[in-house]
Structures are given as C-alpha cells and as structure tokens.
Design an enzyme around this catalytic site. Structure first.
Site, short mmCIF file in Angstrom:
data_model
loop_
_atom_site.label_atom_id
_atom_site.label_comp_id
_atom_site.label_asym_id
_atom_site.label_seq_id
_atom_site.Cartn_x
_atom_site.Cartn_y
_atom_site.Cartn_z
N TYR A 18 0.85 -1.22 0.15
CA TYR A 18 0.06 0.14 -0.05
C TYR A 18 1.06 1.17 -0.01
CZ TYR A 18 -3.77 3.17 1.15
OH TYR A 18 -4.51 4.31 1.18
N HIS A 22 1.40 3.98 -3.04
CA HIS A 22 1.25 5.60 -2.74
C HIS A 22 2.50 6.41 -3.26
CE1 HIS A 22 -2.65 4.31 -1.37
NE2 HIS A 22 -3.09 5.60 -1.58
N TYR A 41 -3.14 16.56 0.86
CA TYR A 41 -3.66 15.01 1.25
C TYR A 41 -2.84 14.08 1.80
CZ TYR A 41 -6.83 11.30 -0.25
OH TYR A 41 -7.68 10.32 -0.51
N TRP A 76 -7.32 3.47 -10.65
CA TRP A 76 -6.87 3.47 -9.13
C TRP A 76 -7.44 2.49 -8.25
CZ3 TRP A 76 -2.29 4.40 -7.22
CH2 TRP A 76 -1.82 4.55 -6.01
N TRP A 77 -8.99 2.81 -8.29
CA TRP A 77 -9.69 1.81 -7.40
C TRP A 77 -9.64 0.20 -7.69
CZ3 TRP A 77 -14.94 4.63 -7.21
CH2 TRP A 77 -15.11 5.66 -6.60
#
Length: 104
Positions: A18, A22, A41, A76-77
């Site tokens: 993860y 990112h 963000y 992305w999802w």
C-alpha cells in the site's frame, strides 16, 4: 477550504505494498486530484488494526464528488482493490469522520 477526514481499512499483509503504491502515485492521478480541488492530502496507518486515516483539504464538495467518476480514479480503485476493503464499485470502504477540534 474544506477539511475532510475519513477512515479506511487495509489488509494486514499489504501494508508495505500500500505504501509503495502511494509512493509511486501515478502522475495523471496527482493531476486529477489537484484538478478536483484536493490539497494537503495525507494518509496515516494504524498498524495494529489496519485502519487508515485520510486527511484532505478540498475546494468544494461538489468538485471533489466528481473525482470518483474519472477514468483514472476508477483505474486506481481497481489497482488498490486487492489491498483493502472495498465496496461493490471497488471504491474503498470509507467512514467519514466528524471534525471536533481545529487549531488554526
């Protein structure tokens, strides 16, 4: 500027992946996030539980809501779905958090 926070859930065996994904966030995803009003963000991980805490500042709720309809967000999802709890549309399961304190 609107401050938003939410909680998401990552599977324990995928913490490193993860973070890696990112760290290597696609340039076109960065462009689209900014085009939809996102700034500052951040996502934080609570390793004991797999809870992710996301914080983002947005220009407007309406502009931010349209991000989900973009091709890059959908891509992305799909890319992130194996790593975390998702809804049927592959969006992350996210619990919006209520602001109770802010020091400017």
């Amino acid at each position: 500027m609107i401050r938003k926070a939410s909680k998401m859930f990552i599977y324990k065996d995928y913490y490193d992946e993860y973070k890696k994904r990112h760290d290597e966030l696609w340039d076109d995803m960065k462009v689209e996030l900014k085009a939809h009003g996102a700034q500052n963000y951040s996502i934080f991980l609570e390793e004991e539980t797999g809870h992710l805490f996301a914080y983002v500042e947005i220009e407007s709720e309406e502009m931010w809501a349209t991000m989900a309809d973009t091709a890059i967000c959908q891509k992305w999802w799909t890319y992130m779905e194996p790593l975390m709890e998702t809804n049927e549309d592959l969006s992350p399961v996210a619990v919006e958090l209520k602001s109770v304190f802010y020091l400017a």
